[in-house]
Design a protein around this motif. Structure first.
Motif, PDB file in Angstrom:
ATOM      1  N   TYR A   1       0.832  -1.211   0.000  1.00 42.21           N
ATOM      2  CA  TYR A   1       0.000   0.000   0.000  1.00 42.21           C
ATOM      3  C   TYR A   1       0.862   1.254   0.000  1.00 42.21           C
ATOM      4  O   TYR A   1       2.000   1.232   0.460  1.00 42.21           O
ATOM      5  CB  TYR A   1      -0.899   0.042   1.232  1.00 42.21           C
ATOM      6  N   ASN A   2       0.268   2.335  -0.488  1.00 45.19           N
ATOM      7  CA  ASN A   2       0.899   3.648  -0.388  1.00 45.19           C
ATOM      8  C   ASN A   2      -0.166   4.690  -0.112  1.00 45.19           C
ATOM      9  O   ASN A   2      -1.329   4.517  -0.487  1.00 45.19           O
ATOM     10  CB  ASN A   2       1.636   4.007  -1.682  1.00 45.19           C
ATOM     11  N   VAL A   3       0.240   5.777   0.514  1.00 43.19           N
ATOM     12  CA  VAL A   3      -0.693   6.853   0.817  1.00 43.19           C
ATOM     13  C   VAL A   3      -0.028   8.188   0.505  1.00 43.19           C
ATOM     14  O   VAL A   3       1.191   8.292   0.344  1.00 43.19           O
ATOM     15  CB  VAL A   3      -1.134   6.859   2.297  1.00 43.19           C
ATOM     16  N   SER A   4      -0.875   9.196   0.445  1.00 40.66           N
ATOM     17  CA  SER A   4      -0.416  10.574   0.337  1.00 40.66           C
ATOM     18  C   SER A   4      -1.426  11.452   1.068  1.00 40.66           C
ATOM     19  O   SER A   4      -2.586  11.077   1.236  1.00 40.66           O
ATOM     20  CB  SER A   4      -0.297  10.988  -1.134  1.00 40.66           C
ATOM     21  N   ARG A   5      -0.997  12.601   1.512  1.00 45.82           N
ATOM     22  CA  ARG A   5      -1.903  13.543   2.184  1.00 45.82           C
ATOM     23  C   ARG A   5      -1.506  14.945   1.757  1.00 45.82           C
ATOM     24  O   ARG A   5      -0.726  15.624   2.407  1.00 45.82           O
ATOM     25  CB  ARG A   5      -1.777  13.394   3.709  1.00 45.82           C
ATOM     26  N   SER A   6      -2.058  15.367   0.647  1.00 51.26           N
ATOM     27  CA  SER A   6      -1.725  16.682   0.115  1.00 51.26           C
ATOM     28  C   SER A   6      -2.632  17.768   0.697  1.00 51.26           C
ATOM     29  O   SER A   6      -2.269  18.950   0.688  1.00 51.26           O
ATOM     30  CB  SER A   6      -1.807  16.684  -1.411  1.00 51.26           C
ATOM     31  N   THR A   7      -3.790  17.386   1.201  1.00 52.74           N
ATOM     32  CA  THR A   7      -4.706  18.344   1.814  1.00 52.74           C
ATOM     33  C   THR A   7      -5.185  17.783   3.150  1.00 52.74           C
ATOM     34  O   THR A   7      -5.080  16.581   3.407  1.00 52.74           O
ATOM     35  CB  THR A   7      -5.930  18.624   0.931  1.00 52.74           C
ATOM     36  N   THR A   8      -5.754  18.644   3.980  1.00 48.08           N
ATOM     37  CA  THR A   8      -6.323  18.172   5.246  1.00 48.08           C
ATOM     38  C   THR A   8      -7.481  17.217   5.008  1.00 48.08           C
ATOM     39  O   THR A   8      -7.685  16.277   5.764  1.00 48.08           O
ATOM     40  CB  THR A   8      -6.813  19.374   6.075  1.00 48.08           C
ATOM     41  N   GLU A   9      -8.234  17.446   3.938  1.00 45.59           N
ATOM     42  CA  GLU A   9      -9.473  16.711   3.730  1.00 45.59           C
ATOM     43  C   GLU A   9      -9.289  15.305   3.157  1.00 45.59           C
ATOM     44  O   GLU A   9     -10.079  14.418   3.416  1.00 45.59           O
ATOM     45  CB  GLU A   9     -10.394  17.488   2.774  1.00 45.59           C
ATOM     46  N   ASP A  10      -8.276  15.104   2.343  1.00 45.71           N
ATOM     47  CA  ASP A  10      -8.180  13.875   1.556  1.00 45.71           C
ATOM     48  C   ASP A  10      -7.010  12.997   1.967  1.00 45.71           C
ATOM     49  O   ASP A  10      -5.898  13.477   2.205  1.00 45.71           O
ATOM     50  CB  ASP A  10      -8.049  14.226   0.063  1.00 45.71           C
ATOM     51  N   PHE A  11      -7.280  11.695   1.965  1.00 44.90           N
ATOM     52  CA  PHE A  11      -6.244  10.726   2.356  1.00 44.90           C
ATOM     53  C   PHE A  11      -6.450   9.448   1.545  1.00 44.90           C
ATOM     54  O   PHE A  11      -6.963   8.444   2.047  1.00 44.90           O
ATOM     55  CB  PHE A  11      -6.334  10.458   3.859  1.00 44.90           C
ATOM     56  N   PRO A  12      -6.052   9.431   0.295  1.00 48.04           N
ATOM     57  CA  PRO A  12      -6.258   8.252  -0.549  1.00 48.04           C
ATOM     58  C   PRO A  12      -5.268   7.138  -0.238  1.00 48.04           C
ATOM     59  O   PRO A  12      -4.127   7.380   0.142  1.00 48.04           O
ATOM     60  CB  PRO A  12      -6.043   8.799  -1.968  1.00 48.04           C
ATOM     61  N   LEU A  13      -5.743   5.915  -0.420  1.00 48.83           N
ATOM     62  CA  LEU A  13      -4.927   4.713  -0.217  1.00 48.83           C
ATOM     63  C   LEU A  13      -4.741   4.035  -1.564  1.00 48.83           C
ATOM     64  O   LEU A  13      -5.713   3.687  -2.238  1.00 48.83           O
ATOM     65  CB  LEU A  13      -5.611   3.757   0.756  1.00 48.83           C
ATOM     66  N   ARG A  14      -3.506   3.818  -1.944  1.00 49.05           N
ATOM     67  CA  ARG A  14      -3.178   3.226  -3.234  1.00 49.05           C
ATOM     68  C   ARG A  14      -2.742   1.773  -3.045  1.00 49.05           C
ATOM     69  O   ARG A  14      -1.883   1.481  -2.204  1.00 49.05           O
ATOM     70  CB  ARG A  14      -2.044   4.024  -3.880  1.00 49.05           C
ATOM     71  N   LEU A  15      -3.378   0.883  -3.806  1.00 49.69           N
ATOM     72  CA  LEU A  15      -2.966  -0.518  -3.850  1.00 49.69           C
ATOM     73  C   LEU A  15      -2.252  -0.764  -5.170  1.00 49.69           C
ATOM     74  O   LEU A  15      -2.815  -0.519  -6.242  1.00 49.69           O
ATOM     75  CB  LEU A  15      -4.164  -1.464  -3.779  1.00 49.69           C
TER      76      LEU A  15
END
Lengths: 118, 114
Positions: free
Chosen positions: B64-78
């Motif tokens: 898995y990988n993640v990113s947090r470019s904004t306070t609102e969004d936290f997508p999880l990449r498979l």
């Protein structure tokens, strides 16, 4: 690292009766929070009740109450007057109060599936 | 007030495919988390974030990988989906100023890898 143990994978209770779900935890910390979450078949995680470790008084929310034994590291959930809508998975969870990066997360037990018998 | 919104609710992936699970919250919570729930295993932490641009691994981050470019969004990449990633995934958020409030959870994503 903290661990949370729920030793009852399944429990059942007659409607209108009282049931107690067990939870124990392991920690070397003195300040922390404990939670019970309910997960009905809809899959939504719902906060049922919370307890601050520094409070000696057991938390109560309507028909839900806890028996918090800090020395024994025990945190059981009592459901009184069980209703059909109480049928769900129940998870116990621990949260550290230490202001250390990484301590913000909850540690969950494996859950107890509660069945209500009409 | 939407709370924590996860999309999609269900997804079937073939082995080796990739996808992103979306998570957004509108409560201005600074902490966000991704958990996976396997039958009889409770919830295991995959990744978490304490604010925009700051993420860290949890107990089970591999694959898995993640990113947090904004306070609102936290997508999880498979990446390169495997059958072992078949699970229910939950996104959650919390506010550092209210640790006793616990988490607000999304409604979950059921992912099957075949």
């Amino acid at each position: 690292a903290q661990t949370v143990t729920q030793s009852q994978p399944e429990m059942s209770v007659q409607e209108a009766e009282t049931v107690t779900l067990s939870c124990t935890y392991d920690t070397s910390e003195s300040d922390y929070y404990l939670f019970w979450y309910k997960q009905p078949p809809s899959r939504q995680m719902i906060l049922v009740i919370r307890q601050e470790a520094y409070k000696q008084q057991n938390a109560t929310e309507n028909r839900f109450s806890v028996n918090f034994q800090k020395a024994a590291k025990s945190f059981s959930l009592k459901i009184s007057d069980s209703q059909l809508g109480d049928a769900a998975m129940y998870f116990c969870a621990y949260r550290s109060l230490l202001p250390t990066f990484g301590n913000e997360k909850l540690t969950f037990g494996t859950g107890t599936r509660l069945t209500i018998i009409p | 007030n939407a709370g924590v919104t996860q999309t999609p609710k269900f997804r079937i992936l073939k082995i080796g495919q990739s996808m992103t699970l979306q998570c957004t919250q509108d409560m201005n919570h600074n902490y966000m988390y991704w958990y996976r729930q396997d039958p009889g295993m409770g919830l295991k932490l995959i990744y978490y974030s304490v604010g925009a641009g700051i993420t860290d691994k949890g107990e089970v981050p591999n694959g898995y990988n993640v990113s947090r470019s904004t306070t609102e969004d936290f997508p999880l990449r498979l990446e390169l989906a495997a059958p072992s990633q078949t699970s229910v995934y939950f996104c959650a958020s919390s506010y550092s100023g209210r640790p006793n409030y616990g988490y607000t959870f999304g409604s979950g994503t059921r992912l099957t890898v075949v």
